[in-house]
Design an enzyme around this catalytic site. Structure first.
Site, mmCIF file in Angstrom:
data_model
loop_
_atom_site.group_PDB
_atom_site.id
_atom_site.type_symbol
_atom_site.label_atom_id
_atom_site.label_comp_id
_atom_site.label_asym_id
_atom_site.label_seq_id
_atom_site.Cartn_x
_atom_site.Cartn_y
_atom_site.Cartn_z
ATOM 1 N N MET A 86 0.796 -1.220 0.000
ATOM 2 C CA MET A 86 0.000 0.000 0.000
ATOM 3 C C MET A 86 0.836 1.281 0.000
ATOM 4 S SD MET A 86 -2.766 -1.558 -0.357
ATOM 5 C CE MET A 86 -4.209 -0.549 -0.121
ATOM 6 N N ASN A 103 1.033 -5.910 -10.282
ATOM 7 C CA ASN A 103 0.189 -5.517 -9.154
ATOM 8 C C ASN A 103 -1.185 -6.156 -9.342
ATOM 9 O OD1 ASN A 103 -0.670 -4.062 -6.825
ATOM 10 N ND2 ASN A 103 -1.640 -2.534 -8.156
ATOM 11 N N HIS A 105 -5.171 -5.223 -8.378
ATOM 12 C CA HIS A 105 -5.972 -4.107 -7.900
ATOM 13 C C HIS A 105 -7.437 -4.541 -7.827
ATOM 14 C CE1 HIS A 105 -7.041 0.059 -7.157
ATOM 15 N NE2 HIS A 105 -8.033 -0.101 -8.017
ATOM 16 N N ASP A 141 -1.986 2.614 -11.030
ATOM 17 C CA ASP A 141 -3.041 1.701 -11.486
ATOM 18 C C ASP A 141 -3.349 1.828 -12.973
ATOM 19 O OD1 ASP A 141 -3.275 0.810 -8.861
ATOM 20 O OD2 ASP A 141 -4.864 2.225 -8.368
ATOM 21 N N GLU A 170 -9.205 -12.972 -6.740
ATOM 22 C CA GLU A 170 -7.777 -12.623 -6.793
ATOM 23 C C GLU A 170 -6.900 -13.861 -6.587
ATOM 24 O OE1 GLU A 170 -7.747 -7.991 -5.293
ATOM 25 O OE2 GLU A 170 -7.281 -9.524 -3.818
HETATM 26 C C1 GAR Z 1 -6.170 -7.087 -2.210
HETATM 27 O O1 GAR Z 1 -7.571 -7.054 -2.327
HETATM 28 C C2 GAR Z 1 -5.538 -6.249 -3.291
HETATM 29 O O2 GAR Z 1 -6.276 -6.218 -4.479
HETATM 30 C C3 GAR Z 1 -5.541 -4.884 -2.648
HETATM 31 O O3 GAR Z 1 -5.223 -5.118 -1.308
HETATM 32 C C4 GAR Z 1 -5.709 -6.404 -0.926
HETATM 33 C C5 GAR Z 1 -4.594 -7.144 -0.235
HETATM 34 O O4 GAR Z 1 -5.053 -8.328 0.334
HETATM 35 N N1 GAR Z 1 -4.586 -4.035 -3.269
HETATM 36 C C6 GAR Z 1 -4.757 -2.725 -3.423
HETATM 37 O O5 GAR Z 1 -5.733 -2.125 -3.036
HETATM 38 C C7 GAR Z 1 -3.619 -2.027 -4.149
HETATM 39 N N2 GAR Z 1 -3.982 -0.680 -4.463
HETATM 40 P P1 GAR Z 1 -4.026 -9.398 0.903
HETATM 41 O O6 GAR Z 1 -3.027 -8.664 1.788
HETATM 42 O O7 GAR Z 1 -4.863 -10.340 1.686
HETATM 43 O O8 GAR Z 1 -3.343 -10.056 -0.266
#
Ligand code: GAR
Length: 210
Positions: A86, A103, A105, A141, A170
């Site tokens: 982040m 990445n 998103h 992004d 994801e």
């Molecule tokens: C995920 O949903 C990913 O898409 C998002 O953070 C989450 C991490 O989950 N990423 C963003 O928002 C990037 N801008 P995780 O730590 O359980 O993998």
């Protein structure tokens, strides 16, 4: 075999999915910008090296990124995976890893760049939502999208339920795309274009949950 580093800030469920999928590359290290990220425990559990590089210890983005860059060089990394990382990365860092950094998103890019995507999707009354795996470029992004997974927003969905449903998607597409890159199925060409099985990739490969 491609050497992979995963950059995380939090829970690390995507890291876990990539570990569990046994992708063709080798995860050589996990870097977190937060010392208490649960993702670090997941890495340790899997016997993967970890490094904590806290952004708050550095005066600016460029010096923080330079330390991460050096760590990636030390690990001889070929591919960098952002998995819930982040922090916005400096253009200098992004350019150094151009075509070698992915990445994920939680939206159907180019829609809903940035934060709080689930709530914004609900507020707009969208019918579809999803997630996107893309190459990272200096613009946030906005790099070439490689794969997307789509779901239909249900009437009873909340930001929380959407977050959970999107996570499921994801965990399927991220390991898949990482594997494609490791195998050479997906390739980044020097002119910035992407090929999939030797053909120019015109639009992201789409998966849908209905
Ligand atoms: C995920 O949903 C990913 O898409 C998002 O953070 C989450 C991490 O989950 N990423 C963003 O928002 C990037 N801008 P995780 O730590 O359980 O993998």
């Amino acid at each position: 075999m491609m050497k992979i580093a995963v950059l995380v800030s939090g829970n690390g469920s995507n890291l876990q999915a990539i570990i569990d999928a046994k992708v063709s590359g080798q995860i050589v290290g996990v870097i977190s910008n937060k010392a208490d990220a649960f993702a670090l425990q997941r890495a340790e559990q899997a016997g993967i090296a970890t490094a904590v590089i806290e952004h708050k210890d550095y005066p600016d983005r460029v010096s923080f990124d330079a330390v991460m860059h050096q760590k990636l060089l030390d690990w001889e990394v070929d591919l960098v995976i952002l998995a819930g990382f982040m922090r916005i990365l400096s253009p200098i860092f992004v350019n150094r890893w151009q075509g070698k950094m992915l990445n994920i998103h939680p939206s159907l890019l180019p829609n809903y760049k940035g934060m709080h995507t689930h709530q914004r999707v609900l507020n707009s009354g969208e019918v579809f939502h999803g997630c996107t795996v893309h190459f990272v470029t200096a613009e946030l992004d906005a790099g070439p999208a490689l794969a997307q997974s789509v779901l239909k927003v249900a009437q009873h969905d909340t930001a929380q339920s959407l977050a959970e449903r999107i996570h499921q998607l994801e965990h399927f597409i991220y390991p898949l795309v990482v594997d494609w890159l490791c195998q050479g199925t997906l390739q980044y060409q020097t002119d910035g274009h992407v090929t999939f099985r030797g053909q120019a990739l015109q639009r992201p490969i789409q998966f849908s949950q209905f």
